[in-house]
Design a protein around this motif. Structure first.
Motif, mmCIF file in Angstrom:
data_model
loop_
_atom_site.group_PDB
_atom_site.id
_atom_site.type_symbol
_atom_site.label_atom_id
_atom_site.label_comp_id
_atom_site.label_asym_id
_atom_site.label_seq_id
_atom_site.Cartn_x
_atom_site.Cartn_y
_atom_site.Cartn_z
ATOM 1 N N GLN A 29 0.829 -1.203 0.000
ATOM 2 C CA GLN A 29 0.000 0.000 0.000
ATOM 3 C C GLN A 29 0.866 1.256 0.000
ATOM 4 O OE1 GLN A 29 -2.873 -0.016 3.142
ATOM 5 N NE2 GLN A 29 -4.010 1.712 2.337
ATOM 6 N N ALA A 30 1.958 1.219 0.753
ATOM 7 C CA ALA A 30 2.840 2.385 0.817
ATOM 8 C C ALA A 30 3.509 2.658 -0.517
ATOM 9 C CB ALA A 30 3.909 2.162 1.896
ATOM 10 N N GLN A 31 3.719 1.575 -1.289
ATOM 11 C CA GLN A 31 4.396 1.729 -2.569
ATOM 12 C C GLN A 31 3.418 2.035 -3.709
ATOM 13 O OE1 GLN A 31 7.600 1.705 -2.817
ATOM 14 N NE2 GLN A 31 8.168 0.913 -0.812
ATOM 15 N N SER A 32 2.132 1.923 -3.475
ATOM 16 C CA SER A 32 1.150 1.925 -4.552
ATOM 17 C C SER A 32 1.094 3.235 -5.336
ATOM 18 C CB SER A 32 -0.240 1.594 -3.996
ATOM 19 O OG SER A 32 -0.643 2.598 -3.081
ATOM 20 N N ASN A 33 1.572 4.327 -4.756
ATOM 21 C CA ASN A 33 1.542 5.591 -5.481
ATOM 22 C C ASN A 33 2.750 5.754 -6.396
ATOM 23 O OD1 ASN A 33 3.369 5.838 -3.347
ATOM 24 N ND2 ASN A 33 3.121 8.071 -3.279
ATOM 25 N N LYS A 34 3.590 4.747 -6.438
ATOM 26 C CA LYS A 34 4.782 4.809 -7.287
ATOM 27 C C LYS A 34 4.601 3.976 -8.545
ATOM 28 C CE LYS A 34 7.959 5.540 -3.419
ATOM 29 N NZ LYS A 34 9.209 5.115 -2.766
ATOM 30 N N VAL A 35 5.247 4.417 -9.626
ATOM 31 C CA VAL A 35 5.285 3.616 -10.848
ATOM 32 C C VAL A 35 6.301 2.502 -10.635
ATOM 33 C CG1 VAL A 35 5.746 3.584 -13.320
ATOM 34 C CG2 VAL A 35 4.720 5.619 -12.279
ATOM 35 N N ARG A 36 5.876 1.280 -10.882
ATOM 36 C CA ARG A 36 6.736 0.124 -10.642
ATOM 37 C C ARG A 36 7.337 -0.346 -11.967
ATOM 38 N NH1 ARG A 36 4.844 -1.772 -5.492
ATOM 39 N NH2 ARG A 36 5.367 -3.961 -5.841
ATOM 40 N N VAL A 37 8.658 -0.186 -12.072
ATOM 41 C CA VAL A 37 9.381 -0.528 -13.300
ATOM 42 C C VAL A 37 10.230 -1.769 -13.053
ATOM 43 C CG1 VAL A 37 11.143 0.216 -14.956
ATOM 44 C CG2 VAL A 37 9.440 1.858 -14.120
ATOM 45 N N GLY A 38 10.054 -2.781 -13.882
ATOM 46 C CA GLY A 38 10.825 -4.005 -13.747
ATOM 47 C C GLY A 38 11.871 -4.135 -14.849
ATOM 48 N N PHE A 39 13.120 -4.354 -14.449
ATOM 49 C CA PHE A 39 14.195 -4.645 -15.412
ATOM 50 C C PHE A 39 14.378 -6.156 -15.478
ATOM 51 C CE2 PHE A 39 15.857 -0.416 -13.868
ATOM 52 C CZ PHE A 39 15.710 0.259 -15.073
ATOM 53 N N MET A 40 14.211 -6.727 -16.638
ATOM 54 C CA MET A 40 14.566 -8.132 -16.857
ATOM 55 C C MET A 40 15.677 -8.129 -17.907
ATOM 56 S SD MET A 40 12.194 -11.418 -17.627
ATOM 57 C CE MET A 40 12.859 -12.846 -18.500
ATOM 58 N N LEU A 41 16.900 -8.149 -17.398
ATOM 59 C CA LEU A 41 18.085 -7.972 -18.241
ATOM 60 C C LEU A 41 19.181 -8.946 -17.813
ATOM 61 C CD1 LEU A 41 18.169 -4.063 -18.119
ATOM 62 C CD2 LEU A 41 17.659 -5.429 -20.159
ATOM 63 N N PRO A 42 20.176 -9.182 -18.670
ATOM 64 C CA PRO A 42 21.308 -10.028 -18.265
ATOM 65 C C PRO A 42 22.262 -9.262 -17.353
ATOM 66 C CG PRO A 42 21.636 -9.228 -20.496
ATOM 67 C CD PRO A 42 20.283 -8.748 -20.073
ATOM 68 N N TYR A 43 22.454 -9.746 -16.149
ATOM 69 C CA TYR A 43 23.390 -9.106 -15.210
ATOM 70 C C TYR A 43 24.583 -10.009 -14.905
ATOM 71 C CZ TYR A 43 19.776 -5.578 -14.508
ATOM 72 O OH TYR A 43 18.845 -4.576 -14.695
ATOM 73 N N THR A 44 24.560 -11.234 -15.446
ATOM 74 C CA THR A 44 25.694 -12.147 -15.342
ATOM 75 C C THR A 44 25.917 -12.770 -16.712
ATOM 76 O OG1 THR A 44 24.217 -13.951 -14.678
ATOM 77 C CG2 THR A 44 25.300 -12.725 -12.909
ATOM 78 N N GLY A 45 27.094 -13.350 -16.921
ATOM 79 C CA GLY A 45 27.364 -14.043 -18.172
ATOM 80 C C GLY A 45 27.813 -13.124 -19.294
ATOM 81 N N THR A 46 27.779 -13.645 -20.508
ATOM 82 C CA THR A 46 28.315 -12.978 -21.695
ATOM 83 C C THR A 46 27.734 -11.592 -21.922
ATOM 84 O OG1 THR A 46 28.620 -15.140 -22.739
ATOM 85 C CG2 THR A 46 28.664 -13.231 -24.186
ATOM 86 N N PHE A 47 26.437 -11.439 -21.684
ATOM 87 C CA PHE A 47 25.759 -10.184 -22.000
ATOM 88 C C PHE A 47 25.616 -9.242 -20.799
ATOM 89 C CE2 PHE A 47 23.354 -12.674 -25.505
ATOM 90 C CZ PHE A 47 24.384 -12.420 -26.416
ATOM 91 N N ALA A 48 26.337 -9.510 -19.710
ATOM 92 C CA ALA A 48 26.163 -8.724 -18.487
ATOM 93 C C ALA A 48 26.413 -7.235 -18.720
ATOM 94 C CB ALA A 48 27.082 -9.246 -17.386
ATOM 95 N N GLN A 49 27.470 -6.907 -19.452
ATOM 96 C CA GLN A 49 27.786 -5.497 -19.705
ATOM 97 C C GLN A 49 26.669 -4.801 -20.472
ATOM 98 O OE1 GLN A 49 31.898 -6.193 -21.358
ATOM 99 N NE2 GLN A 49 32.354 -4.381 -20.156
ATOM 100 N N LEU A 50 26.013 -5.553 -21.347
ATOM 101 C CA LEU A 50 24.930 -4.990 -22.138
ATOM 102 C C LEU A 50 23.744 -4.644 -21.240
ATOM 103 C CD1 LEU A 50 26.790 -6.484 -24.158
ATOM 104 C CD2 LEU A 50 24.755 -7.074 -25.471
ATOM 105 N N GLY A 51 23.443 -5.551 -20.306
ATOM 106 C CA GLY A 51 22.346 -5.300 -19.384
ATOM 107 C C GLY A 51 22.584 -4.076 -18.522
ATOM 108 N N VAL A 52 23.807 -3.939 -18.032
ATOM 109 C CA VAL A 52 24.166 -2.778 -17.210
ATOM 110 C C VAL A 52 24.052 -1.487 -18.018
ATOM 111 C CG1 VAL A 52 26.060 -1.644 -15.992
ATOM 112 C CG2 VAL A 52 25.624 -4.085 -15.628
ATOM 113 N N ALA A 53 24.533 -1.506 -19.265
ATOM 114 C CA ALA A 53 24.485 -0.316 -20.115
ATOM 115 C C ALA A 53 23.047 0.106 -20.385
ATOM 116 C CB ALA A 53 25.219 -0.577 -21.432
ATOM 117 N N ILE A 54 22.174 -0.865 -20.637
ATOM 118 C CA ILE A 54 20.762 -0.560 -20.897
ATOM 119 C C ILE A 54 20.116 0.058 -19.665
ATOM 120 C CG2 ILE A 54 18.500 -1.632 -21.263
ATOM 121 C CD1 ILE A 54 19.993 -3.631 -23.162
#
Length: 395
Positions: A29-54
């Motif tokens: 309830q306390a968070q409900s006034n906020k826009v909730r943004v989800g990142f589903m990105l690679p943070y480990t492995g070959t593409f980790a740098q790409l996920g961080v950059a995005i």
């Protein structure tokens, strides 16, 4: 930086509580006034740098708005997609069902993207694609709530054929890995090259991620084409560049590629990359005030240089900012939100671009030449390139 750390800390606390099954009703309830943004990105492995950059680029766009979307505070949630298609649906469902995100931002790997895409189509969550170029997402499986800010796999090569023929290279061999991205890149090349009057002498392929190129390079030498065009990326691209050079083919055959051939691999490729021509929707060296400003601000904020992935993340943020501002932060107003996203004009470091009816960028594609470990823009290969959006019928 203090504010950014605080946001990250709070996000981590919420995610930790959720994963432990301790997300209390009053916290939600306390968070409900906020826009909730989800990142589903690679943070480990070959593409980790790409996920961080995005993610960096996306956050930078929001930070320019005081960290808000349509005047509302933002709460971030993160899932490492591990570049694993087998976990794509499960991970996307975690963000949508457990964390109840309003917006899902992801991802890099096209196989994982199709998992996200299925969840987006099933649940109606707003899905923003900051990289994966898989055709289906904005073609046969296009959806009103799915928007891409990067490219389709065939977009860079749709601008390649004309540039090659204009330079007198009318007979070419195509080479890539035998996988979806390679096939989709070939589609754009075949269409643009033959339309410009070029002839594809032979199409060569090898299993992904095999990098044993020698037999195919020997075949290319025997065919004696004017040029070779290709789609490779990452470590495999660096190896192909080195092997092509070591075989001496660069002396008589001009090498071209989709821009990913030389993106992020110039150090590894060394002098073997010099003179290679590619088509891409961005270049670090793009000499415009907008790009210079972006690169300076990004370097200040994150203590590293931005790349095409950072730009795509930034543009994803810019797109969402435009939409959220239009509906005054009410992302549940989907009709007006989607209309705003569809009508957006993004003033990007890559140059201004618009959104197609299938929700894919209509953008200029640059012709670049590698010179001393830099992709230098030597012209616009084609203006306002649009993916054909074959089979897209919006519900």
């Amino acid at each position: 930086m203090t504010t950014r750390r605080l946001v990250l800390t709070r996000s981590a606390a919420v995610i930790g509580a959720a994963s432990s099954g301790l997300l209390l009703p009053q916290l939600v309830q306390a968070q409900s006034n906020k826009v909730r943004v989800g990142f589903m990105l690679p943070y480990t492995g070959t593409f980790a740098q790409l996920g961080v950059a995005i993610e960096n680029g996306f956050r930078m766009a929001l930070n320019e708005q005081g960290g808000k979307l349509g005047g509302r505070e933002v709460e971030f949630f993160k899932v490492d997609d591990e570049s694993n298609p087998a976990k794509g649906i499960e991970n996307a469902q975690r963000l949508v069902q457990r964390d109840r995100v309003d917006v899902l931002v992801g991802t890099v790997h096209s196989g994982v993207q199709m998992g996200i895409h299925r969840v987006a189509r099933d649940t109606g969550v707003l899905s923003l694609i900051p990289n994966a170029g898989v055709h289906a997402a904005t073609r046969a499986l296009c959806a009103p709530n799915v928007f891409r800010t990067s490219f389709t796999n065939s977009q860079p090569t749709l601008a390649l054929g004309k540039a090659m023929v204009e330079r007198g290279h009318k007979k070419a061999v195509w080479i890539t890995w035998n996988y979806a991205a390679g096939e989709e890149a070939y589609e754009g090349f075949e269409q643009s090259y033959t339309a410009a009057g070029g002839t594809i002498v032979k199409k060569l392929g090898l299993p992904f991620p095999n990098v044993e190129f020698q037999a195919l390079l020997t075949e290319i030498a025997a065919l004696k084409p004017d040029a070779v065009a290709c789609f490779f990326a990452g470590g495999g691209a660096a190896k192909f560049l080195r092997d092509f050079h070591a075989a001496g083919l660069h002396k008589t055959i001009q090498l071209y590629g989709s821009g990913f051939l030389t993106e992020g691999v110039l150090e590894a490729a060394g002098e073997a990359a010099n003179g290679v021509l590619t088509t891409m929707h961005y270049s670090d060296s793009l000499d415009t005030p907008r790009n210079k400003k972006f690169r300076l601000e990004y370097a200040k904020a994150f203590k590293m240089q931005p790349d095409v992935y950072a730009v795509q993340g930034y543009d994803t943020g810019l797109l969402l900012v435009q939409g959220a501002n239009k509906v005054k932060g009410d992302l549940s107003n989907k009709k007006d939100l989607y209309a705003a996203l569809e009508g957006a004009v993004i003033d990007s470091p890559r140059g201004k671009w618009t959104m197609s009816k299938a929700h894919n960028p209509v953008q200029d594609i640059y012709l670049r030449k590698v010179d001393n470990k830099e992709n230098k823009v030597i012209g616009i290969a084609q203006k306002a390139v649009a993916d054909p959006a074959t089979g897209c019928k919006m519900a």
